[in-house]
Design an enzyme around this catalytic site. Structure first.
Site, PDB file in Angstrom:
ATOM      1  CG  HIS A   6      31.057  47.560  42.799  1.00  0.00           C
ATOM      2  ND1 HIS A   6      31.128  46.577  41.837  1.00  0.00           N
ATOM      3  CD2 HIS A   6      31.090  46.929  43.993  1.00  0.00           C
ATOM      4  CE1 HIS A   6      31.175  45.394  42.421  1.00  0.00           C
ATOM      5  NE2 HIS A   6      31.163  45.578  43.726  1.00  0.00           N
ATOM      6  CD  GLU A  33      33.188  47.821  46.927  1.00  0.00           C
ATOM      7  OE1 GLU A  33      33.134  46.722  47.517  1.00  0.00           O
ATOM      8  OE2 GLU A  33      33.670  47.945  45.776  1.00  0.00           O
ATOM      9  CG  ASP A  35      35.964  43.864  47.224  1.00  0.00           C
ATOM     10  OD1 ASP A  35      34.970  43.689  47.952  1.00  0.00           O
ATOM     11  OD2 ASP A  35      35.882  44.129  46.005  1.00  0.00           O
ATOM     12  CG  HIS A  48      35.797  40.672  44.369  1.00  0.00           C
ATOM     13  ND1 HIS A  48      35.503  39.388  43.971  1.00  0.00           N
ATOM     14  CD2 HIS A  48      34.696  41.120  45.040  1.00  0.00           C
ATOM     15  CE1 HIS A  48      34.284  39.079  44.376  1.00  0.00           C
ATOM     16  NE2 HIS A  48      33.774  40.107  45.023  1.00  0.00           N
ATOM     17  CD  GLU A 122      32.752  42.984  50.361  1.00  0.00           C
ATOM     18  OE1 GLU A 122      32.507  41.756  50.422  1.00  0.00           O
ATOM     19  OE2 GLU A 122      32.418  43.695  49.394  1.00  0.00           O
TER      20      GLU A 122
END
Length: 265
Positions: A6, A33, A35, A48, A122
């Site tokens: 993450h 992962e 963003d 993020h 994301e």
């Protein structure tokens, strides 16, 4: 069960920095992962928050800043030293821990890895750029060969796109049908309680709180033909719960420790 880092190995290194992702790969993470947000001059960067205030020594919205503005900021010193207003021209010992990371650079890191490393991207919404985020994302994924048609029946994409926005996932699917979508959920709404997802989406992305409250959700999603990728799983008890329920992937700040708990290291 796949272990997804993450924002990189973000417990050990500043989130979304190249150092955090290198550490995650070294730690054996199956996937990374990130963003993504679009800068004022059209670059996708791994940040993020809507604003850079929390994770840098700067201020302002990512969408209102150009890449050159972000390149002047320190995105890492807060992790080790606590937040301090550093001069933007500070000479950093390790720019991989402090420089803003573009998605392009992260895709290069994944491409250069000596093993298969997947990437879960994301898209953040709402944003002033709306569909331009997905347009730029699909264009960039195409440059790295991630939007090609499946070459054989057992082929699986190395990249997937995640979002709380069903519209964002629809845009990506329309432009790049072979890139899987993950529908992120903070709450389990009545329309999704039986395991259904938005049309064309094959992976459910519930928060760990959903599984604590509705442990039967995983079986329902599996019966509906969907995988389940859970965020953000850091506690040993939550890792154990995910394992017991047959979750397909856990997204964690601690990929090394989770892999050890699962007997994968």
């Amino acid at each position: 069960m796949s272990v997804v880092a993450h924002r990189g190995a973000s417990e050990d290194a500043p989130e979304h920095t190249l150092a955090a992702y290198r550490k995650a790969i070294e730690d054996g993470a199956d996937a990374l992962e990130c963003d993504v947000r679009l800068t004022a001059d059209g670059h996708l960067v791994c940040v993020h928050d809507r604003r850079v205030n929390r994770t840098s020594n700067g201020r302002g919205s990512v969408s209102a800043l150009e890449l050159a503005d972000l390149a002047m900021l320190d995105f890492g010193s807060w992790k080790a030293e606590g937040f301090a207003n550093e001069a933007p021209d500070r000479q950093h010992e390790d720019p991989e821990r402090t420089a803003v990371l573009t998605l392009e650079r992260l895709l290069e890191l994944v491409a250069d890895a000596d093993r298969r490393v997947e990437l879960a991207i994301e898209t953040k919404h709402p944003t002033r750029w709306a569909g331009q985020v997905e347009e730029r994302l699909v264009e960039l994924l195409g440059r790295f060969g991630h939007t090609k048609p499946a070459m054989r029946a057992d082929w699986t994409s190395q990249v997937r796109v995640m979002s709380f926005s069903a519209r964002s996932l629809h845009r990506v699917r329309a432009a790049a049908p072979t890139v899987p979508g993950v529908y992120l959920m903070q709450f389990l709404t009545p329309r999704h309680r039986d395991g259904r997802l938005p049309p064309g989406v094959g992976i459910a992305g519930p928060g760990i709180r959903i599984l604590r409250s509705h442990p039967d959700y995983v079986a329902k999603a599996h019966r509906a033909g969907h995988q389940v990728h859970v965020w953000t799983v850091n506690d040993a008890a939550d890792v154990e719960l995910c394992q017991e329920l047959g979750v397909d992937a856990v997204i964690t700040n601690r990929p090394k420790q989770v892999r050890m708990q699962l007997g994968l290291s």
